[in-house]
Design an enzyme around this catalytic site. Structure first.
Site, PDB file in Angstrom:
ATOM      1  N   GLY A   1      -7.247   5.284  -0.154  1.00  0.00           N
ATOM      2  CA  GLY A   1      -8.551   5.486   0.495  1.00  0.00           C
ATOM      3  C   GLY A   1      -8.819   6.947   0.790  1.00  0.00           C
TER       4      GLY A   1
ATOM      5  N   SER B   1       0.830   3.630   3.412  1.00  0.00           N
ATOM      6  CA  SER B   1      -0.303   4.150   2.654  1.00  0.00           C
ATOM      7  C   SER B   1      -0.012   4.135   1.154  1.00  0.00           C
ATOM      8  CB  SER B   1      -0.582   5.575   3.120  1.00  0.00           C
ATOM      9  OG  SER B   1      -1.698   6.053   2.429  1.00  0.00           O
ATOM     10  N   SER B   2      -0.976   3.619   0.388  1.00  0.00           N
ATOM     11  CA  SER B   2      -0.810   3.602  -1.071  1.00  0.00           C
ATOM     12  C   SER B   2      -0.933   5.034  -1.560  1.00  0.00           C
ATOM     13  CB  SER B   2      -1.903   2.756  -1.716  1.00  0.00           C
ATOM     14  OG  SER B   2      -2.031   1.542  -1.029  1.00  0.00           O
TER      15      SER B   2
ATOM     16  N   SER C   1      -8.280   5.585   4.150  1.00  0.00           N
ATOM     17  CA  SER C   1      -6.851   5.282   4.251  1.00  0.00           C
ATOM     18  C   SER C   1      -6.552   4.532   5.558  1.00  0.00           C
ATOM     19  CB  SER C   1      -6.064   6.589   4.213  1.00  0.00           C
ATOM     20  OG  SER C   1      -4.706   6.296   4.337  1.00  0.00           O
ATOM     21  N   GLY C   2      -5.867   3.413   5.428  1.00  0.00           N
ATOM     22  CA  GLY C   2      -5.492   2.632   6.599  1.00  0.00           C
ATOM     23  C   GLY C   2      -6.530   1.603   7.008  1.00  0.00           C
TER      24      GLY C   2
ATOM     25  N   THR D   1      -5.132  -2.532   0.918  1.00  0.00           N
ATOM     26  CA  THR D   1      -3.958  -3.139   0.284  1.00  0.00           C
ATOM     27  C   THR D   1      -3.704  -4.529   0.869  1.00  0.00           C
ATOM     28  OG1 THR D   1      -3.031  -0.955  -0.032  1.00  0.00           O
ATOM     29  CG2 THR D   1      -1.507  -2.791  -0.169  1.00  0.00           C
TER      30      THR D   1
ATOM     31  N   ASN E   1      -1.644   6.070   7.837  1.00  0.00           N
ATOM     32  CA  ASN E   1      -1.274   4.686   7.552  1.00  0.00           C
ATOM     33  C   ASN E   1       0.233   4.608   7.311  1.00  0.00           C
ATOM     34  OD1 ASN E   1      -0.949   2.120   6.579  1.00  0.00           O
ATOM     35  ND2 ASN E   1      -2.384   2.333   4.857  1.00  0.00           N
TER      36      ASN E   1
ATOM     37  N   GLU F   1      -9.161  10.283   2.471  1.00  0.00           N
ATOM     38  CA  GLU F   1      -8.330  10.757   3.577  1.00  0.00           C
ATOM     39  C   GLU F   1      -8.567  12.239   3.866  1.00  0.00           C
ATOM     40  OE1 GLU F   1      -4.397   9.616   2.389  1.00  0.00           O
ATOM     41  OE2 GLU F   1      -4.154  11.312   1.039  1.00  0.00           O
TER      42      GLU F   1
END
Ligand SMILES: Nc1ncnc2c1ncn2[C@@H]1O[C@H](COP(=O)(O)OP(=O)(O)OP(=O)(O)O)[C@@H](O)[C@H]1O
Ligand SMILES: [Mg+2]
Length: 1047
Positions: free
Chosen positions: A407, A183-184, A130-131, A135, A180, A409
């Site tokens: 991602g 974050s998605s 994540s981050g 994306t 993030n 995490e």
């Protein structure tokens, strides 16, 4: 002799090698500073430190991209680098992969070109925790295609929709987390569809498991989904008023838990504008948009619904204001809503009973409703976007898939959501391993290529731990969820411990050794993921996996008039009697589906790394990056790449593509494909260490060998295309020509036929007309009837037309009047009369007064002499004068003698004596009363008109006149014998003056005259050859006149 292909090939190969060498030399010095662009070229390719050194060097120089072969490693710079401009895109468009510094655009371009040239489908797997920048990377790829793909006006709208679907989905599906700021919180796989010309013509999005729990709960330092803040920050005052919202996010229970509504890196206001615009571009109607906002607002209102314990401990609802807004926005009756939020319907065998909630229960149901509304609206949104991206035509399309999923995490407390997210990453890692390291090694083995195996960690064991049937964590979780009675999160943990005890990747407080136990709580279990250890707390696992929504609240929602809610809660949804699949199982199945989709396409990889945990630019945390390099398997990938071959293709495919490069294999190779390829590469001059022949495939070690072949193929393809084009054009032109010729012949035949028919008809008509004419002619004298009426009409018409063109122009012209046909005789006579009258009138109207007087006098002369005197015709043309001697020329004496009688006419005459006939020149003057004979100044004789008996003239051509007077007195002079050159004029004037028309007698032979009373003389007239006057022997005056010439 080398062929032109060989020459060209070796030239381009040489050029390329030289260039690479040159570039390498140039960059030799730079390399120490900026590192190398492709890890494959790293000297110590097995050393993790060297790998990290290279990454760090590049990162410090803002070079965030590095290749491992065709895999792209990207390190999040956490700052704008200015490397994604249109100019950069242009630079990377259509350039071979290794010719420019590594870039996400280079990868995107390479994928695109491979897709268009091979007509195959591909996907880009973007992974990282994540981050790490997944994306962002996927957006850059999409932007690159939006700019670089051929487009038309029509396709521009597809492009815009593809691009703008991102901000909308991010607004609803992304949120700030501790890892993030954007974050998605859902998984996204997007297919971009291309037509055979390489234009982007459509798209499709698959979304995976949205983290719905965030709607009702956020950890400290995190936010709810962006859209809520965007609406509050950016929404116009009117809109917020209509939605019953206040601008401050602090007012909403669902937005305050994380205590960080404002984040410096996020501009909710401008993001709102982007989303608002995007919604209209992606075909959302104003009604849809209105309903969508109503739903977002109602989620916030639901969050503020507050329950209190009533007297019997049941929940009571006091939030009248919230209910009023909810009822307005969801278009539901408030009492129904109230009941739904405070009661549950229980079905017994016989009836349905409403059972009131406790406060906790009511809160649970409220949050479940909020999550369900938001989650289902998100699915509706994805479907709606898909409708707008759908390409309806059925022609074959190739696809580039972009996979951007949440991602890996690890938080302080990790729950069901992290479990799903990390499991998903585990699956993708497995896919990566399968498609790269594992399959690569297996392939070499299968193909019989010499190979030293590379040891790598296969995470299949973890995937199995999670998903295995009956034994896996998901299976155990589902079992607990479905078990009636007594199942809790803790019983689930116990079951796990029972089933998974001893698994190397699973540990709990109970199963752990002394040391590890200290780090684990009682309700925790720990998984050793490929990317690291994660401790999950089981609290909420069962609920979240069940994701239950009470049936009666679903029924309530079905009554809503909001069209989106109606679609999200369809009447056809199966009710609780049949249990739906649990969340984890649904997710597991959807990931299996995704794996299947990806397996059918060619993979490309972007591995995103996170340089530090504090989102800071320029900070490269060695330990953190080393960890990621390790778990992402980058070292193994590098080793396999390094030892392996950059490119491989089945013999058939390779031969099919490049056979045009060798005369022996073109156009058809008769032997086996392997032999064909052998012949081909020999012809192309491949060196032995550049390639290997496997059982079914050729393996090419370096990309440069392939590029040279590709270049040669490019040139050759152009030549071939030109030849084919020329042939085709020739064929087309010939075909066109023949078609035109045939058409021309057809047209000619038709035209001729038409002309001939026209001619035939014309002749038939002519024959009929002629026949009719002849018949008419033969019957022309018959009474008018069928046989001759037309003919006669024609005759009449033609006569009249001819007559019109040939009318006489003079009254005197009596000859030229056209002879009429018998039918027109009467009409002709009438017309002639009319015409003559017309001419006369015209003539008369054209006469002057003088001319009229002249004509009058001439007419009188004609009356007197016409047909009587021989010389008369000669006189007609000669005009008469009013007098021959004017008063001015006259002797004044004579005028005096005449007294008051004014002169009317005078003319010189010759007077013959009555006796002896001597000629004497005299003047004859006529006045009103008398005629005077004057000799110079003397009046010789005055003849009063009263005494004038008459005048005799001969009928011959002489100009003699005898004036007879009454002679009563002997002294009186007798008749006058005169000769006058203007005989006719003088006599006519005399008649005029005397007003006696019959004064003049035309006689034949002789005229007697009185010399004096009782004595007569005679004048004889005779024609002769010349004029002569003499006294004849008989004493008569003989006048011989020359015969007048007939006119
Ligand atoms: N190439 C880049 N250039 C500049 N900044 C970047 C780049 N890539 C990522 N970032 C920064 O890092 C942030 C996080 O990136 P991104 O949202 O892509 O992460 P992610 O891998 O998708 O994470 P998650 O799994 O949480 O969705 C971005 O918001 C941006 O600020
Ligand atoms: Mg993301």
């Amino acid at each position: 002799m080398p062929t032109s292909y060989q020459r060209m090939l070796s030239k381009s190969l040489e050029e390329r090698c030289n260039r690479i060498l040159r570039d390498m030399e140039c960059s030799q010095t730079a390399r120490d500073r900026v590192g190398i662009q492709d890890f494959v070229l790293l000297d110590s390719h097995t050393s993790e430190s060297a790998f990290l050194d290279n990454l760090r060097k590049r990162f410090n120089e803002n070079l965030i991209y590095t290749y491992i072969g065709t895999l792209l490693v990207s390190v999040n710079p956490y700052k704008e680098l200015g490397i994604y401009t249109k100019k950069q895109m242009d630079i990377y468009m259509g350039v071979n992969f290794f010719e420019l510094p590594p870039h996400i655009f280079a990868l995107a371009d390479n994928v695109y070109r491979t897709m268009t040239s091979e007509s195959s489908s591909h996907f880009i797997l973007i992974s990282g925790e994540s981050g790490a920048g997944k994306t962002e990377a996927s957006k850059k790829v999409l932007q690159f295609y939006a700019v670089s793909c051929p487009s038309t006006r029509l396709l521009d709208s597809v492009r815009d929709r593809l691009l703008l679907s991102n901000p909308v989905l991010e607004a609803f599906g992304n949120a700030k987390t501790l890892k993030n700021d954007n974050s998605s919180r859902f998984g996204k796989y997007m297919d971009i569809q291309f037509n055979y010309q390489g234009a982007a013509v459509g798209g499709h999005i698959l979304s995976y498991l949205l983290e719905k729990s965030r709607v009702v709960h956020q950890n400290r330092g995190e936010r709810n989904f962006h859209i809520f803040y965007q609406l509050l920050e950016g929404g116009e005052e009117d809109l917020l008023r209509w939605l019953g919202l206040e601008q401050s996010s602090q007012k909403y229970a669902y937005l305050v838990q994380g205590a960080c509504a404002k984040v410096s890196s996020i501009n909710d206001k401008s993001d709102w504008k982007t989303v608002r615009k995007a919604l209209s571009v992606i075909d959302f109607s104003e009604k849809d948009i209105e309903h969508l906002f109503a739903i977002i607002a109602s989620v916030l209102h639901i969050g503020n619904v507050h329950f209190e314990a009533g007297t019997r401990g049941y929940a009571t609802l006091n939030s009248n204001e919230e209910i009023r807004w909810l009822s307005k926005l969801l278009e539901l009756p408030p009492h129904v809503l109230r009941e739904g939020l405070t009661h549950r319907k229980i079905e017994t065998k016989a009836e349905e009973v409403l059972s009131p909630f406790t406060v906790d229960h009511a809160r649970y149901a409220r949050d479940a409703l909020a999550k369900a509304i938001y989650g289902r609206t998100f699915t509706w949104l994805v479907n709606k976007i898909n409708e707008s991206l759908a390409n309806k035509d059925s022609t074959r399309k190739t696809v580039i898939g972009l996979l951007d999923i949440y991602g890996f995490e690890v938080f302080e407390v990790n729950s069901f959501e992290q479990f799903c997210i990390n499991y998903c990453n585990e699956k993708l890692q497995q896919l990566f391993i399968q498609l790269t390291i594992k399959s690569e090694q297996e392939e070499y083995e299968q193909e019989g290529i010499e190979w030293e195996p590379v040891v790598y960690f296969n995470n299949k064991i973890i995937c199995d731990l999670v998903e295995e049937k009956h034994r896996g964590i998901i299976a155990v979780l589902d079992e607990e969820c479905l078990r009636p009675g007594g199942a809790t999160d803790l019983t689930f943990l116990e079951k796990l411990e029972a089933k998974l005890s001893g698994h190397p990747h699973f540990v709990t407080h109970k199963l752990a050794d002394q040391k590890t136990r200290k780090t684990l709580g009682r309700g925790d279990f720990r998984l050793v993921h490929y990317a690291g250890e994660v401790t999950y707390n089981v609290t909420g696992f069962l609920d979240k996996n069940n994701d239950l929504l009470y049936r009666n609240i679903k029924d309530v929602m079905r009554q809503s008039k909001n069209t989106i809610i109606q679609q999200c809660f369809p009447a056809s949804e199966p009710d609780n009697k049949k249990r739906p699949e649990t969340v984890a199982t649904q997710f597991k199945n959807s990931l299996a589906g995704l794996t299947e989709i990806l397996m059918s396409k060619e993979p490309w990889y972007v591995r995103c790394l996170k340089p530090n945990d504090s989102k800071q630019p320029g900070r490269f945390d060695d330990i953190m990056v080393r960890h990621q390099v390790k778990y992402l398997g980058l070292m193994e990938h590098l080793r396999v790449r390094r030892a392996g071959f950059a490119y491989r293709r089945r013999y058939e495919v390779f031969l099919k593509r490049y056979k045009a490069l060798c005369p022996d294999t073109w156009p058809n190779w008769r032997g086996t494909p392997a032999e064909g390829v052998k012949c081909l590469v020999k012809y192309l001059g491949y060196k032995p260490d550049e390639y290997k022949m496997g059982r079914t495939k050729i393996f090419i070690r370096h990309p440069r060998t392939l590029f040279a072949t590709e270049d040669a193929f490019d040139v050759c393809r152009h030549e071939l295309a030109t030849r084919i084009q020329a042939k085709y054009k020739g064929y087309k032109v010939k075909e066109d020509f023949l078609r035109q010729k045939e058409a021309a012949t057809k047209i000619e035949a038709c035209w001729r036929g038409l002309q001939a028919r026209k001619e035939r008809d014309r002749r038939a008509w002519a024959a009929k007309v002629i026949k009719k004419f002849i018949k008419g002619f033969t019957n022309r004298n018959q009474p008018v009837g069928v046989d001759n009426s037309e003919y006669l009409t024609f005759v009449r018409q033609s006569y009249l037309q001819r007559l019109r063109d040939n009318l006489p122009t003079s009254v005197l012209d009596k000859q030229s009047w056209l002879t009429p046909p018998p039918v027109m005789q009467e009409a002709s006579a009438l017309l002639q009369k009319l015409h003559t009258r017309y001419l006369v009138r015209k003539y008369v109207q054209g006469l002057t007064a003088e001319r009229k007087a002249q004509l009058k006098i001439k007419a009188l002369a004609s009356d007197i002499f016409k047909g009587k005197k021989e010389s008369y015709p000669q006189s007609v043309a000669r005009p008469f004068a009013s007098t021959r001697i004017s008063e001015q020329d006259m002797n004044t004496r004579v005028l005096q003698l005449m007294g008051t009688e004014s002169m009317k006419y005078s003319v010189p005459v010759i007077k013959y004596d009555r006796n002896g006939f001597r000629p004497r020149y005299r003047l004859l003057i006529l006045t009103k009363k008398a005629a005077y004979l004057v000799e110079e100044t003397k009046i010789k004789q005055r003849v009063d008109y009263k005494s004038m008996k008459g005048v005799s003239v001969s009928n011959l051509s002489d100009d003699f006149l005898i004036l007879h007077v009454t002679c009563e007195d002997i002294k009186q002079k007798g008749d006058l014998v005169l000769q006058c050159s203007y005989l006719f004029e003088a006599l006519t004037q005399l008649c005029m003056v005397t007003k006696k028309r019959n004064l003049v007698q035309v006689v034949q032979g002789s005229v007697k005259f009185d010399i004096q009373p009782g004595r007569e003389g005679v004048v004889d007239f005779k024609s002769s050859s010349e004029f002569m006057v003499y006294r004849a022997k008989n004493g008569h005056l003989m006048v011989e006149s020359a015969r007048a010439k007939s006119r």
